[in-house]
Design a protein around this motif. Structure first.
Motif, PDB file in Angstrom:
ATOM      1  N   LEU A  94       0.827  -1.214   0.000  1.00 52.35           N
ATOM      2  CA  LEU A  94       0.000   0.000   0.000  1.00 52.35           C
ATOM      3  C   LEU A  94       0.858   1.259   0.000  1.00 52.35           C
ATOM      4  N   TYR A  95       2.032   1.168   0.619  1.00 53.73           N
ATOM      5  CA  TYR A  95       2.878   2.348   0.722  1.00 53.73           C
ATOM      6  C   TYR A  95       4.034   2.318  -0.269  1.00 53.73           C
ATOM      7  N   ALA A  96       3.955   1.416  -1.255  1.00 62.73           N
ATOM      8  CA  ALA A  96       4.970   1.378  -2.300  1.00 62.73           C
ATOM      9  C   ALA A  96       4.271   1.618  -3.633  1.00 62.73           C
ATOM     10  N   THR A  97       5.014   2.185  -4.542  1.00 60.70           N
ATOM     11  CA  THR A  97       4.409   2.476  -5.848  1.00 60.70           C
ATOM     12  C   THR A  97       4.598   1.284  -6.781  1.00 60.70           C
ATOM     13  N   GLN A  98       4.388   0.097  -6.243  1.00 55.82           N
ATOM     14  CA  GLN A  98       4.588  -1.101  -7.055  1.00 55.82           C
ATOM     15  C   GLN A  98       3.250  -1.801  -7.234  1.00 55.82           C
ATOM     16  N   LEU A  99       3.361  -3.031  -7.738  1.00 60.04           N
ATOM     17  CA  LEU A  99       2.140  -3.819  -7.936  1.00 60.04           C
ATOM     18  C   LEU A  99       1.523  -4.171  -6.602  1.00 60.04           C
ATOM     19  N   LEU A 100       0.230  -4.017  -6.504  1.00 58.35           N
ATOM     20  CA  LEU A 100      -0.456  -4.411  -5.274  1.00 58.35           C
ATOM     21  C   LEU A 100      -0.471  -5.936  -5.202  1.00 58.35           C
ATOM     22  N   GLY A 101       0.057  -6.480  -4.130  1.00 62.09           N
ATOM     23  CA  GLY A 101       0.007  -7.932  -3.941  1.00 62.09           C
ATOM     24  C   GLY A 101       1.353  -8.621  -4.057  1.00 62.09           C
ATOM     25  N   GLN A 102       2.333  -7.958  -4.654  1.00 62.34           N
ATOM     26  CA  GLN A 102       3.623  -8.650  -4.848  1.00 62.34           C
ATOM     27  C   GLN A 102       4.352  -8.881  -3.524  1.00 62.34           C
ATOM     28  N   ASN A 103       4.330  -7.878  -2.651  1.00 64.13           N
ATOM     29  CA  ASN A 103       4.965  -8.066  -1.338  1.00 64.13           C
ATOM     30  C   ASN A 103       4.121  -8.994  -0.468  1.00 64.13           C
ATOM     31  N   ALA A 104       2.787  -8.920  -0.641  1.00 59.93           N
ATOM     32  CA  ALA A 104       1.904  -9.823   0.116  1.00 59.93           C
ATOM     33  C   ALA A 104       2.208 -11.272  -0.235  1.00 59.93           C
ATOM     34  N   LEU A 105       2.385 -11.514  -1.524  1.00 54.99           N
ATOM     35  CA  LEU A 105       2.725 -12.865  -1.976  1.00 54.99           C
ATOM     36  C   LEU A 105       4.085 -13.287  -1.421  1.00 54.99           C
ATOM     37  N   GLY A 106       5.072 -12.387  -1.598  1.00 53.99           N
ATOM     38  CA  GLY A 106       6.436 -12.707  -1.146  1.00 53.99           C
ATOM     39  C   GLY A 106       6.489 -12.958   0.347  1.00 53.99           C
ATOM     40  N   ALA A 107       5.834 -12.091   1.127  1.00 53.95           N
ATOM     41  CA  ALA A 107       5.916 -12.208   2.587  1.00 53.95           C
ATOM     42  C   ALA A 107       5.136 -13.414   3.103  1.00 53.95           C
ATOM     43  N   SER A 108       3.991 -13.722   2.471  1.00 52.78           N
ATOM     44  CA  SER A 108       3.232 -14.889   2.962  1.00 52.78           C
ATOM     45  C   SER A 108       3.979 -16.193   2.653  1.00 52.78           C
ATOM     46  N   VAL A 109       4.568 -16.256   1.465  1.00 47.26           N
ATOM     47  CA  VAL A 109       5.355 -17.463   1.112  1.00 47.26           C
ATOM     48  C   VAL A 109       6.569 -17.569   2.038  1.00 47.26           C
ATOM     49  N   THR A 110       7.214 -16.423   2.274  1.00 49.67           N
ATOM     50  CA  THR A 110       8.399 -16.432   3.144  1.00 49.67           C
ATOM     51  C   THR A 110       8.022 -16.810   4.574  1.00 49.67           C
ATOM     52  N   GLY A 111       6.919 -16.253   5.048  1.00 50.68           N
ATOM     53  CA  GLY A 111       6.451 -16.597   6.400  1.00 50.68           C
ATOM     54  C   GLY A 111       6.200 -18.094   6.519  1.00 50.68           C
ATOM     55  N   PHE A 112       5.563 -18.669   5.501  1.00 50.51           N
ATOM     56  CA  PHE A 112       5.306 -20.115   5.499  1.00 50.51           C
ATOM     57  C   PHE A 112       6.625 -20.893   5.509  1.00 50.51           C
ATOM     58  N   PHE A 113       7.555 -20.425   4.666  1.00 48.23           N
ATOM     59  CA  PHE A 113       8.845 -21.114   4.553  1.00 48.23           C
ATOM     60  C   PHE A 113       9.605 -21.100   5.882  1.00 48.23           C
ATOM     61  N   ILE A 114       9.664 -19.941   6.512  1.00 49.88           N
ATOM     62  CA  ILE A 114      10.410 -19.844   7.786  1.00 49.88           C
ATOM     63  C   ILE A 114       9.691 -20.673   8.857  1.00 49.88           C
ATOM     64  N   GLY A 115       8.356 -20.624   8.816  1.00 45.97           N
ATOM     65  CA  GLY A 115       7.563 -21.355   9.805  1.00 45.97           C
ATOM     66  C   GLY A 115       7.834 -22.852   9.803  1.00 45.97           C
ATOM     67  N   LEU A 116       8.271 -23.374   8.676  1.00 46.53           N
ATOM     68  CA  LEU A 116       8.589 -24.809   8.597  1.00 46.53           C
ATOM     69  C   LEU A 116       9.709 -25.203   9.554  1.00 46.53           C
ATOM     70  N   PHE A 117      10.571 -24.210   9.875  1.00 45.73           N
ATOM     71  CA  PHE A 117      11.735 -24.496  10.729  1.00 45.73           C
ATOM     72  C   PHE A 117      11.566 -23.898  12.119  1.00 45.73           C
ATOM     73  N   ASN A 118      10.327 -23.714  12.548  1.00 54.52           N
ATOM     74  CA  ASN A 118      10.131 -22.991  13.814  1.00 54.52           C
ATOM     75  C   ASN A 118      10.586 -23.821  15.006  1.00 54.52           C
ATOM     76  N   VAL A 119      10.742 -23.136  16.132  1.00 57.77           N
ATOM     77  CA  VAL A 119      11.339 -23.755  17.314  1.00 57.77           C
ATOM     78  C   VAL A 119      10.475 -24.874  17.904  1.00 57.77           C
TER      79      VAL A 119
END
Lengths: 165, 277
Positions: free
Chosen positions: A65-90
């Motif tokens: 929302l605060y970047a002049t880029q495509l809406l959804g690209q960071n949402a996609l990147g961050a949700s995938v990354t969150g899922f990926f990191i979550g696989l190795f959670n403590v």
């Protein structure tokens, strides 16, 4: 529980504000850390895939929302990354600091590759630029972020001994 | 229908990921106007608190930026003000010089002090102007207060000036009121005096001017005032201490008196006397 939620909310809000408004203050030689992704990393390592995916989606959406880029690209990147990191959670595995750093590097790679791929595909740009993007943007950013995460873990290790149990 | 919910609950992590990915892809592929309307809707609903915080944060950031800009501006302006004050002081000095020149009967060559003898008290200075301004050795140097010294060496663009504070300097002077003539001298560069007869009419406060004897300084140039008179153990002479009119610690602009013709003819006369067998 509520204190925990508030604490994490405050952490994300602070990292979001700092990342959006003051990140150039922390820049060294034009390289600045990704504070939101660092917060997401710490969160996902603690709580796992499901919360990390949701939180990642909303933080990414906020960044969009605060970047002049495509809406959804960071949402996609961050949700995938969150899922990926979550696989190795403590809760799943006990990880030593070096392994955590490796996960952090991989998480940044996953995030930047996802976001860059969206941009490249959407704008029909050659895939060759992805390599230079990772080499000249992601790696310095990851190194800087690693230092911050290392400082967080050092602080936890030396000043909050109970939290690493 | 139930099995679908059961399946989704069982695989809720993957389902959540799939939903978020699909939502993201939908937003990415949505047409630009729709993206804007979604962004606007989200900004004013879910992300409104962040919007407020960000607004305040941006204000704070702008205050810092403005503070930085103003600090730079203040520094620049302070430097400019200092430069202008210096220019104003110079202007006052030059005005005084111009007035001095207009009331002075001799031809003056303005010069600026560019070097000083590092010893204290200062015995010589270097001034701008040399043969390029037709200066010669042994020309009197004065400023608005009075006699400063004389040129002793002249180069192409600079001249070396021997100040009256130099112990080797001697000037023929006169008490303006009583017309008592003596030699203005100093032993240490700080205390200036002349000797005159015990009965000479000299009093503290009397003005001391050049007498015109000696061939370098024309008569009537101010040197200072009588500060103190002592006649200890000397039945013939008394020592008259003089406070110079010039402050030798603050010499910036001076003038050379172009008296070359008089001096040249006098020197030629002396030289011709010296050559006679």
């Amino acid at each position: 529980m509520i204190t925990d939620i508030l604490r994490w909310f405050a952490l994300f809000a602070a990292s979001f504000v700092l990342q959006t408004a003051f990140i150039q203050t922390f820049a060294i030689g034009g390289v600045h850390p990704d504070l939101v992704l660092i917060a997401l990393f710490l969160f996902a390592m603690r709580f796992g895939c499901l919360p990390a995916t949701i939180v990642g989606f909303f933080t990414g959406l906020g960044q969009d929302l605060y970047a002049t880029q495509l809406l959804g690209q960071n949402a996609l990147g961050a949700s995938v990354t969150g899922f990926f990191i979550g696989l190795f959670n403590v809760r799943v595995m006990r990880t030593d600091p070096v392994f955590k750093m490796v996960i952090l590097v991989l998480a940044f790679m996953v995030h930047d590759i996802t976001v860059s791929e969206v941009v490249l595909i959407k704008n029909h740009i050659s895939q060759v630029t992805l390599f230079s993007e990772i080499l000249f943007k992601t790696l310095p950013l990851t190194l800087y972020s690693m230092v911050i995460v290392a400082l967080v873990y050092i602080w936890e290790y030396f000043f909050k001994p109970s939290s690493i149990q | 229908m139930q099995w679908i919910f059961r399946f989704l609950l069982q695989h809720r992590t993957i389902t959540t990921l799939a939903i978020t990915v699909m939502l993201s892809l939908w937003m990415i592929n949505a047409p630009r106007p729709m993206q804007l309307s979604v962004a606007r809707a989200l900004t004013f609903t879910v992300f409104y608190p962040f919007q407020l915080v960000l607004l305040q944060a941006n204000r704070v950031r702008n205050i810092f930026a403005e503070n930085k800009r103003l600090t730079r501006q203040v520094t620049a302006l302070t430097t400019e003000v200092m430069g202008l004050r210096e220019a104003a002081r110079e202007n006052v000095r030059l005005h005084e010089l111009v007035n001095f020149e207009s009331t002075f009967p001799y031809a003056l060559v303005p010069a600026r002090v560019v070097g000083r003898d590092p010893a204290y008290p200062c015995r010589s200075i270097v001034v701008t102007g040399g043969t390029d301004k037709k200066l010669q050795a042994y020309m009197p140097i004065v400023n608005v207060s009075g006699v400063v010294g004389r040129t002793i060496a002249v180069f192409s663009h600079l001249s070396l000036v021997q100040l009256v504070t130099d112990p080797s300097s001697r000037i023929s002077v006169m008490i303006a009121r009583g017309r008592v003539v003596g030699i203005f001298e100093t032993e240490n560069g700080r205390d200036f005096f002349m000797r005159c007869r015990t009965h000479a009419d000299v009093a503290p406060g009397d003005t001391v001017v050049t007498s015109g004897l000696g061939g370098i300084y024309p008569p009537g140039l101010l040197l200072g005032r009588v500060a103190q008179i002592t006649d200890r153990n000397d039945p013939l002479f008394k020592k008259v201490f003089i406070k110079p009119a010039v402050d030798f610690d603050y010499l910036e602009d001076v003038c050379a008196l172009r008296l070359a013709p008089q001096w040249a003819s006098f020197r030629q006369e002396l030289d011709s006397l010296g050559r006679k067998p």
